[in-house]
Design an enzyme around this catalytic site. Structure first.
Site, PDB file in Angstrom:
ATOM      1  N   HIS A 124       0.867  -1.181   0.000  1.00 35.32           N
ATOM      2  CA  HIS A 124       0.000   0.000   0.000  1.00 35.32           C
ATOM      3  C   HIS A 124       0.903   1.230   0.000  1.00 35.32           C
ATOM      4  O   HIS A 124       2.026   1.179   0.517  1.00 35.32           O
ATOM      5  CB  HIS A 124      -0.848  -0.057   1.276  1.00 35.32           C
ATOM      6  CG  HIS A 124      -1.877   1.015   1.422  1.00 35.32           C
ATOM      7  ND1 HIS A 124      -1.578   2.271   1.882  1.00 35.32           N
ATOM      8  CD2 HIS A 124      -3.208   1.010   1.200  1.00 35.32           C
ATOM      9  CE1 HIS A 124      -2.684   2.991   1.941  1.00 35.32           C
ATOM     10  NE2 HIS A 124      -3.687   2.249   1.529  1.00 35.32           N
ATOM     11  N   ASP A 201       2.979  -4.492   8.090  1.00 36.93           N
ATOM     12  CA  ASP A 201       1.794  -3.658   7.920  1.00 36.93           C
ATOM     13  C   ASP A 201       0.599  -4.603   8.058  1.00 36.93           C
ATOM     14  O   ASP A 201       0.285  -5.380   7.155  1.00 36.93           O
ATOM     15  CB  ASP A 201       1.843  -3.002   6.528  1.00 36.93           C
ATOM     16  CG  ASP A 201       0.522  -2.339   6.150  1.00 36.93           C
ATOM     17  OD1 ASP A 201      -0.467  -2.483   6.902  1.00 36.93           O
ATOM     18  OD2 ASP A 201       0.479  -1.688   5.089  1.00 36.93           O
ATOM     19  N   GLN A 204      -4.667  -4.972   6.921  1.00 34.54           N
ATOM     20  CA  GLN A 204      -5.695  -5.887   6.398  1.00 34.54           C
ATOM     21  C   GLN A 204      -5.703  -7.220   7.126  1.00 34.54           C
ATOM     22  O   GLN A 204      -6.751  -7.873   7.191  1.00 34.54           O
ATOM     23  CB  GLN A 204      -5.476  -6.133   4.896  1.00 34.54           C
ATOM     24  CG  GLN A 204      -5.650  -4.913   4.026  1.00 34.54           C
ATOM     25  CD  GLN A 204      -7.069  -4.353   4.032  1.00 34.54           C
ATOM     26  OE1 GLN A 204      -8.034  -5.020   4.387  1.00 34.54           O
ATOM     27  NE2 GLN A 204      -7.184  -3.090   3.652  1.00 34.54           N
ATOM     28  N   LYS A 227     -10.604  -0.726  10.462  1.00 32.62           N
ATOM     29  CA  LYS A 227     -10.801  -1.964   9.693  1.00 32.62           C
ATOM     30  C   LYS A 227     -11.062  -3.143  10.633  1.00 32.62           C
ATOM     31  O   LYS A 227     -11.257  -4.264  10.206  1.00 32.62           O
ATOM     32  CB  LYS A 227      -9.568  -2.254   8.827  1.00 32.62           C
ATOM     33  CG  LYS A 227      -9.274  -1.146   7.807  1.00 32.62           C
ATOM     34  CD  LYS A 227      -8.139  -1.548   6.916  1.00 32.62           C
ATOM     35  CE  LYS A 227      -7.441  -0.393   6.240  1.00 32.62           C
ATOM     36  NZ  LYS A 227      -8.171   0.249   5.148  1.00 32.62           N
ATOM     37  N   CYS A 365      -4.953   2.579  -3.461  1.00 29.83           N
ATOM     38  CA  CYS A 365      -3.697   3.121  -2.894  1.00 29.83           C
ATOM     39  C   CYS A 365      -2.563   2.116  -3.053  1.00 29.83           C
ATOM     40  O   CYS A 365      -1.712   1.967  -2.159  1.00 29.83           O
ATOM     41  CB  CYS A 365      -3.866   3.518  -1.430  1.00 29.83           C
ATOM     42  SG  CYS A 365      -5.144   4.727  -1.166  1.00 29.83           S
TER      43      CYS A 365
HETATM   44  N1  C6P Z   1      -6.365   0.539   2.837  1.00 31.45           N
HETATM   45  C1  C6P Z   1      -8.224   0.191   1.331  1.00 31.45           C
HETATM   46  O1  C6P Z   1      -9.312   0.492   0.829  1.00 31.45           O
HETATM   47  P1  C6P Z   1      -5.064   3.797   7.157  1.00 31.45           P
HETATM   48  O2  C6P Z   1      -5.607   4.635   6.051  1.00 31.45           O
HETATM   49  O3  C6P Z   1      -3.889   4.454   7.833  1.00 31.45           O
HETATM   50  O4  C6P Z   1      -6.096   3.323   8.109  1.00 31.45           O
HETATM   51  O5  C6P Z   1      -4.508   2.455   6.479  1.00 31.45           O
HETATM   52  C2  C6P Z   1      -3.594   2.508   5.439  1.00 31.45           C
HETATM   53  C3  C6P Z   1      -3.355   1.145   4.888  1.00 31.45           C
HETATM   54  C4  C6P Z   1      -2.108   0.568   5.052  1.00 31.45           C
HETATM   55  N2  C6P Z   1      -1.854  -0.675   4.627  1.00 31.45           N
HETATM   56  C5  C6P Z   1      -2.791  -1.408   4.013  1.00 31.45           C
HETATM   57  C6  C6P Z   1      -2.455  -2.798   3.582  1.00 31.45           C
HETATM   58  C7  C6P Z   1      -4.067  -0.888   3.810  1.00 31.45           C
HETATM   59  O6  C6P Z   1      -4.990  -1.622   3.214  1.00 31.45           O
HETATM   60  C8  C6P Z   1      -4.353   0.429   4.231  1.00 31.45           C
HETATM   61  C9  C6P Z   1      -5.697   1.058   3.959  1.00 31.45           C
HETATM   62  C10 C6P Z   1      -7.706   0.990   2.496  1.00 31.45           C
HETATM   63  O7  C6P Z   1      -7.571  -0.746   0.898  1.00 31.45           O
HETATM   64  C11 C6P Z   1      -7.793   2.456   2.232  1.00 31.45           C
HETATM   65  S1  C6P Z   1      -6.734   2.960   0.944  1.00 31.45           S
END
Ligand code: C6P
Length: 407
Positions: A124, A201, A204, A227, A365
């Site tokens: 991401h 990370d 997910q 999430k 993203c």
């Molecule tokens: N992915 C998706 O629709 P934040 O925005 O900080 O809560 O998470 C960022 C992030 C980092 N790593 C991974 C693997 C992610 O999936 C995400 C967030 C969302 O897939 C929003 S782009």
């Protein structure tokens, strides 16, 4: 085999009763953010109604109560991911802030010109850009381990990148664009041979499986509350105590200090050293409630149920002519990314919305992943514990309808 009542679970999520365009809501955008159970909503409402004040700052009753709730949630997070100590649980805004924190503190203190950071080709943006920024500032080099056409990490290539120059391995536990679950145990073992710290990370992965940071032996683990059935605006950075202690603070301000004079400042101990300013108190309490809720269902039960949903959805998707699944890793979480011949993913998203179905369409993203698969975007259905096979049927019928009309 489902070990819980899906009807009861659905009852716990009030938003699932909403109608979208006069159709029952089919919410399949859980990888972007998932819906909140009543228990989480109630915990926030209860705090503001009965127990709200600032934390760590007052001797009055409400401040003590709010602090107890806040620190109680930290204890719940610690148990949920099996950290050794609450000192290792840092509250941040989300995964993005957690990774930026590591880059700006651990990174600046330990990574110099010529050093290398390894990521993968399925990251991401929030596990790419902070490292690019750090590399720009320090002269370090970002190395990218490649993936194959199934969307799996090519482990042998990853291993080849590890060298004496490597100062950090930062990889996604489960990809948001492909659903791939990385072989993080193997990745960590390979990095440990050269004593290289590993950041996972977990944005997910955390809602879909049980995560044990001690068993994994990762050095850092980042995730977002929103999430994980908890509020947005709260997340967690787990770090091994010794590493966190050696790192400089991230931001300066209240709560992260022990003593301040104009000449110098003595920083607070862990975890407060990294929590400057008034935190997102109610969101932390909501995160604690979400963890209670999930623990009651059982993360292994959730993983098994979602595996059934993914298998069902994948089998159905494969029968649809003109549909191509993007990301077919053998180890995969509950995400189905796909493209349709001649229909742009954004049009898929808009047309499914007219049927009450919420999916995400876009680059998620993860633009380098789109480039690798030579698609501008994908449509992505992502499943949560409250989704059902009936909803997957509605999705697949919707896709068939739009192929009939526009394909
Ligand atoms: N992915 C998706 O629709 P934040 O925005 O900080 O809560 O998470 C960022 C992030 C980092 N790593 C991974 C693997 C992610 O999936 C995400 C967030 C969302 O897939 C929003 S782009």
């Amino acid at each position: 085999m489902t070990t819980f009542s899906i009807e009861k679970i659905r009852e716990d999520f009030p938003i699932l009763k909403e109608k979208i365009r006069n159709k029952p809501l089919v919410y399949l955008d859980n990888a972007a953010t998932c819906q909140k159970p009543q228990a989480v909503i109630d915990s926030i409402s209860h705090l503001y109604t009965h127990e709200y004040a600032n934390v760590h700052r007052g001797v009055h009753t409400l401040s003590v109560k709010a602090t107890d709730r806040y620190e109680g949630a930290r204890e719940k997070v610690k148990n949920f991911i099996n950290a050794q100590s609450t000192k290792e649980i840092i509250f941040v805004k989300g995964t993005t802030e957690a990774i930026n924190l590591i880059a700006q503190t651990f990174g600046k203190a330990n990574i110099k010109a010529g050093d290398e950071i390894i990521i993968t080709a399925m990251e991401h943006h929030s596990n790419i850009v902070p490292w690019q920024m750090l590399c720009e500032e320090t002269g370090a080099v970002l190395k990218v381990a490649p993936i194959n056409l199934q969307g799996e990490l090519i482990f042998a290539e990853f291993e080849k990148l590890i060298s004496d120059k490597t100062k950090l391995v930062a990889v996604v536990h489960m990809s948001n664009a492909l659903g791939t679950i990385n072989p993080v145990e193997k990745i960590i073992a390979a990095a440990k041979v050269k004593n290289i710290p590993v950041l996972l990370d977990g944005a997910q992965a955390i809602p879909h499986m049980s995560v044990d940071v001690q068993a994994l032996d990762c050095d850092f683990y980042a995730f977002s509350g929103h999430k994980l059935y908890a509020p947005a605006g709260i997340g967690v950075l787990y770090g091994k105590q010794a590493l966190l202690e050696a790192m400089p603070p991230y931001q300066g301000g209240g709560d992260m200090i022990r003593k301040v004079t104009f000449e110098e400042t003595e920083y607070n101990g862990l975890p407060y050293k990294f929590e400057a300013g008034t935190p997102s108190i109610a969101d932390v309490v909501g995160l604690g409630a979400a963890i209670d809720y999930l623990t009651e269902i059982g993360m292994d039960n959730i993983a098994n149920y979602e595996a059934e949903l993914l298998q069902y959805a994948t089998a159905k998707a494969k029968t649809i002519k003109g549909l191509r699944i993007v990301g077919e890793a053998r180890e995969k979480g509950a995400i189905l990314s796909f493209v349709l011949d001649k229909i742009h993913p954004h049009d898929i998203g808009t047309m499914l919305d007219s049927l009450g179905i919420a999916i995400r369409a876009g680059h998620h993203c993860a633009m380098p992943v789109m480039d690798f698969f030579e698609v501008p975007a994908t449509a992505r259905a992502s499943f949560a514990v409250y989704n059902t096979k009936e909803e997957i049927d509605i999705l697949m019928n919707g896709i068939e309808q739009l192929i009939e009309v526009f394909g």
